[in-house]
Design an enzyme around this catalytic site. Sequence first.
Site, mmCIF file in Angstrom:
data_model
loop_
_atom_site.group_PDB
_atom_site.id
_atom_site.type_symbol
_atom_site.label_atom_id
_atom_site.label_comp_id
_atom_site.label_asym_id
_atom_site.label_seq_id
_atom_site.Cartn_x
_atom_site.Cartn_y
_atom_site.Cartn_z
ATOM 1 N N SER A 257 0.834 -1.191 0.000
ATOM 2 C CA SER A 257 0.000 0.000 0.000
ATOM 3 C C SER A 257 0.875 1.250 0.000
ATOM 4 C CB SER A 257 -0.969 -0.040 1.190
ATOM 5 O OG SER A 257 -1.930 0.984 1.121
ATOM 6 N N ASP B 285 -8.979 -3.951 -6.616
ATOM 7 C CA ASP B 285 -8.509 -3.193 -5.447
ATOM 8 C C ASP B 285 -9.464 -2.037 -5.169
ATOM 9 O OD1 ASP B 285 -7.108 -1.401 -3.698
ATOM 10 O OD2 ASP B 285 -5.231 -2.356 -4.291
ATOM 11 N N HIS C 53 -7.539 -4.991 -1.569
ATOM 12 C CA HIS C 53 -6.304 -4.229 -1.367
ATOM 13 C C HIS C 53 -5.257 -4.957 -0.518
ATOM 14 C CE1 HIS C 53 -3.921 -0.568 -1.302
ATOM 15 N NE2 HIS C 53 -3.903 -0.561 0.021
#
Length: 293
Positions: free
Chosen positions: A87, A209, A239
């Site tokens: 991330s 995502d 995600h």
Amino acid sequence: MNTPHFSSAQNSDHAVLLLHGLSSSPLELRFLARFLADEGFAAHTPELRGYSAGTAHLPMEQWVSAAVAEFDALAAQYRHVSVCGLSMGATLAAALAHERPAARALLLLSITLNYDGWAIPWYRFLLDYVYYTPMRSRYRYREHEPYGLRNEALRSKIARAMQKNEISEVGPASIAMPALHEASRLAGSVRRKLKNIENDCLIIHAIDDETSSPHNARFVGANIGASFLRTIWLDDSFHMITTDNEREVVARECALFLRESAAAFASSNNPTPIVSRALARRLRQLATVARKT
């Protein structure tokens, strides 16, 4: 600051620095860290002052400096040091690779240059303006369903954890405005530097995502300066790909890429010509004739 190691392989010459997501903890990377250690890598999962959960907010330049210090400490001990991030941690990993071109490989998992996934509220763009108001010290962006998880059983577990605690294995229950602002600054900086990042690069991203759309991965793939680049798309995750349904796939692909990168480096520094037996025999014959003449 506590810098935990979930696990560490003995007698390894290849360390992997794993960077978690924004305002989160190394728990996000627990499965991957253990898998890499079992595969013979030294997995290092630090907390970074000013970036990790439970620390006072600092400018993004200090996030990068803290990550660079962790890298340099590993580089003093291991022949190869690779960097992996999840991330916003992937964005931070890219910034680190720009500062340390000697990084063996760069692994970008769910890289986030823009919060533009399908679950991001429409008013997300307004938060950049809120930062410049008195609200910035009070507002916190709260995480909500699906918490980065396609797996419904895991999602229910995380929802309960979020109600009880401010942190879970997939990240924080909320993120403060200053942290989001610095993350936006970091992403902008990385966008401008991508063409100068030449480390071997693996990109893994989920096509569904909900936090950072596939555009993020495509942008990196199209603009990064790496000559050895691989992109893998996942179709059964959201995600948090290090925790969701395809976490084993993610871990295996990371280990494979790390090995390939190290092997390519070794062969480029110690080239061994590949010669067929017939050609070798012919070369010996020519050498014999040359000595007689």
